[in-house]
Design a protein around this motif. Structure first.
Motif, PDB file in Angstrom:
ATOM      1  N   ARG A 149      36.182  36.948  41.071  1.00  0.00           N
ATOM      2  CA  ARG A 149      36.857  37.162  39.793  1.00  0.00           C
ATOM      3  C   ARG A 149      36.729  35.917  38.918  1.00  0.00           C
ATOM      4  NH1 ARG A 149      42.438  39.609  42.481  1.00  0.00           N
ATOM      5  NH2 ARG A 149      41.403  41.214  43.759  1.00  0.00           N
ATOM      6  N   GLN A 156      39.153  39.934  35.701  1.00  0.00           N
ATOM      7  CA  GLN A 156      37.857  40.569  35.529  1.00  0.00           C
ATOM      8  C   GLN A 156      36.885  40.062  36.598  1.00  0.00           C
ATOM      9  OE1 GLN A 156      36.257  39.947  31.653  1.00  0.00           O
ATOM     10  NE2 GLN A 156      37.798  41.205  30.607  1.00  0.00           N
ATOM     11  N   LYS A 157      35.979  40.904  36.985  1.00  0.00           N
ATOM     12  CA  LYS A 157      34.987  40.525  37.978  1.00  0.00           C
ATOM     13  C   LYS A 157      33.857  39.735  37.312  1.00  0.00           C
ATOM     14  CE  LYS A 157      36.964  42.558  41.496  1.00  0.00           C
ATOM     15  NZ  LYS A 157      36.340  43.683  42.194  1.00  0.00           N
ATOM     16  N   ARG A 213      37.635  34.000  48.173  1.00  0.00           N
ATOM     17  CA  ARG A 213      37.365  35.386  47.791  1.00  0.00           C
ATOM     18  C   ARG A 213      36.269  35.984  48.660  1.00  0.00           C
ATOM     19  NH1 ARG A 213      41.020  37.843  45.251  1.00  0.00           N
ATOM     20  NH2 ARG A 213      41.123  36.176  43.703  1.00  0.00           N
ATOM     21  N   SER A 238      30.199  41.041  44.096  1.00  0.00           N
ATOM     22  CA  SER A 238      31.066  42.019  43.429  1.00  0.00           C
ATOM     23  C   SER A 238      32.541  41.689  43.587  1.00  0.00           C
ATOM     24  CB  SER A 238      30.793  43.413  43.998  1.00  0.00           C
ATOM     25  OG  SER A 238      31.064  43.447  45.398  1.00  0.00           O
ATOM     26  N   SER A 239      32.879  40.735  44.459  1.00  0.00           N
ATOM     27  CA  SER A 239      34.281  40.433  44.728  1.00  0.00           C
ATOM     28  C   SER A 239      34.830  39.288  43.881  1.00  0.00           C
ATOM     29  CB  SER A 239      34.469  40.087  46.211  1.00  0.00           C
ATOM     30  OG  SER A 239      33.744  38.915  46.545  1.00  0.00           O
TER      31      SER A 239
END
Length: 541
Positions: free
Chosen positions: A262, A247-248, A460, A259-260
């Motif tokens: 997790r 899930q983000k 990330r 937004s990237s």
């Protein structure tokens, strides 16, 4: 100096330093102003800005004055400004604080840099971390476990730093020669400095040496799902899947989060309750500080910085990339004068442009023996030229590879200078924030192999937010091991001069490089933030 390192436009303040030593630039106050009055004047200026809830901006007259000074080739100097710097006792933290101390000294401040006796020896043995003009070193006793082996009990080390250093630091302040401190700039992970400053009426500037996105995630720790933080229990026999780690983060916090990122990027750290409690304590302490500094730059994490500024009454100043760019003009040196390793710059000079993969996985946490073997065999199979910094187990790797051919293995190098060399076209990194920012400053794409703490978030950001590298963690098997075939494939892909994806990554890395230079150059975002910071407690000449 290679072309990659040259400045566009004028160099930043401090790129070439010719300032006098501490004894000649010691700040002096007017004799009619006592220490109590000075502290009240400083605090009054800071509190006025803090209650305003936003960074200080120059008035038109101030802007004209600064523009005139810049046009004349001089920067407004400061007087009456002694700053005490307190790093967390760890390699990456010490380096980040020393980089900031160099910037403050270049603006005219007299900086006292406080470390343990052990760290004084480590600094003196490392030319890359040596103090600059305007920075003097002072010590407290070795009241915490040794740097060597602290990774074996990291939570215990954090406990010792939190409980054992404060008293000797206060004794040092009581006996410190020279003018009283105008401010204390402290690594955020030595959060007790905030209380020391508040008791003494001295402003405190915490420096957070990790990504603002990492800070943001733990600031909103209470919004994270209970199954991740272990604060709740799963209903037995419900049959509901509990592995939602892909899930983000943005689904649980706010639209301001990256937004990237997790939820899996918070693991395994988030399950270490002792360490998480330290992080939350660090974040809580910021509300009693006079500003919050980040080693990142605004452009890299703009939405997160804006969100943090909206929740803190004190200014939030990203001042990065906080890397040792002022040392790039220094003459080339080998490790502590040791010429036995050979001149790696001569070797780099002989390699084609963008052909060398620089490999360094940090100095704190090591990869497992099996992962080290896969990296070595993967690099050998890739046939990519590489320069690998390996402090331990180099014999093991040499025996495993045999003839390293196109490669070179060394125990140490001047990392930023190597990254800025025109022959270096990629960086296999553990994604420590210092290394990440140095790669961005040099415009070098990355192979991300995050190991610990904040590094999975950095990996990330590198691969998906900034799009300047590949994240090897995504190719790990169920045991977390990244195989030699995948490492070889990733190395070839990153270093390729033909693949469209590789060209796009390299192009974006160069764009971020130019953005980082603009940030620290005169008029840039980080340059302006540093100016505002100095105006809080220092008066211009």
């Amino acid at each position: 100096m290679c072309a990659r390192c040259l400045w566009l436009g004028s160099p930043p303040e401090g790129a070439v330093s010719s300032e006098p030593h501490w004894s000649r630039r010691t700040a002096r106050f007017p004799p009619s102003t006592n220490s109590s009055s000075r502290r009240e004047l400083r605090r009054g200026g800071i509190e006025a800005r803090a209650h305003a809830g936003e960074p200080h901006t120059e008035t038109p007259a101030e802007e004209r004055g600064m523009a005139a000074a810049a046009a004349a080739g001089d920067e407004p100097r400061v007087r009456g400004c002694h700053i005490v710097a307190v790093p967390f006792p760890g390699r990456g933290h010490v380096n980040a604080m020393m980089n900031l101390s160099r910037l403050l000294a270049a603006r005219g401040a007299a900086v006292t840099f406080v470390v343990t006796e052990e760290w004084l020896g480590l600094l003196r043995s490392s030319s890359s971390s040596a103090a600059a003009d305007g920075v003097r070193l002072r010590t407290i006793p070795n009241v915490i476990p040794s740097e060597h082996g602290r990774a074996a009990d990291h939570s215990g080390f954090l406990d010792a730093v939190a409980t054992e250093m404060e008293a000797p630091f206060e004794r040092l302040l009581d006996g410190l020669e020279g003018p009283p401190p105008a401010a204390l700039v402290a690594d955020a992970y030595v959060s007790w400095v905030v209380a020391v400053g508040n008791r003494r009426g001295v402003p405190v500037w915490p420096l957070f040496p990790m990504a603002a996105s990492f800070f943001f995630a733990y600031y909103h720790y209470d919004r994270l799902p209970a199954w991740l933080t272990d604060d709740g229990e799963q209903a037995p026999g419900s049959g509901e899947a509990v592995d939602n780690s892909d899930q983000k983060l943005v689904h649980h916090i706010s639209s301001q989060a990256s937004s990237s990122i997790r939820l899996s990027d918070l693991e395994p750290l988030i399950h270490n309750k002792r360490t998480v409690n330290h992080i939350i304590s660090v974040i809580s302490s910021i509300r009693n500080a006079q500003c919050l500094l980040f080693t990142t730059m605004y452009e890299l994490e703009a939405s997160v910085i804006d969100s943090l500024q909206s929740v803190y009454s004190c200014p939030v100043y990203p001042i990065g990339p906080c890397v040792p760019y002022m040392t790039l003009e220094d003459h080339r040196t080998t490790s502590n004068g040791d010429t036995s390793q050979g001149d790696y710059f001569t070797w780099l000079d002989s390699q084609p442009v963008n052909s060398v993969l620089y490999v360094s996985l940090g100095s704190f946490v090591s990869v497992s023996a099996s992962q080290l073997d896969e990296i070595a065999l993967g690099l050998a199979a890739s046939e990519v030229r590489f320069l690998w910094i390996l402090r331990e187990q180099s014999t093991r790797v040499r025996d495993l590879i045999g003839d390293i051919g196109k490669g070179m293995i060394l125990p140490w190098c001047e990392q930023l200078k190597v990254l800025c060399h025109s022959s270096v076209g990629g960086f296999l990194t553990h994604c420590g924030m210092n290394s990440t920012l140095e790669a961005i400053f040099a415009g070098v794409p990355m192979l991300a192999l995050p190991l610990f703490f904040d590094q999975p978030i950095d990996g990330r950001l590198i691969a998906e937010e900034w799009k300047i590298g590949l994240n090897l963690r995504d190719w790990a098997n169920k045991d977390g091991l990244i195989g030699r075939e995948d490492i070889a494939r990733a190395a070839k892909r990153l270093m390729s001069s033909d693949e469209a994806d590789a060209k796009a990554v390299r192009s974006r890395a160069l764009e971020w490089k130019e953005a980082s230079r603009r940030a620290v150059d005169k008029g840039g975002s980080s340059y302006r933030n540093l100016s505002s910071l100095m105006e809080m407690v220092c008066t211009s000449e």
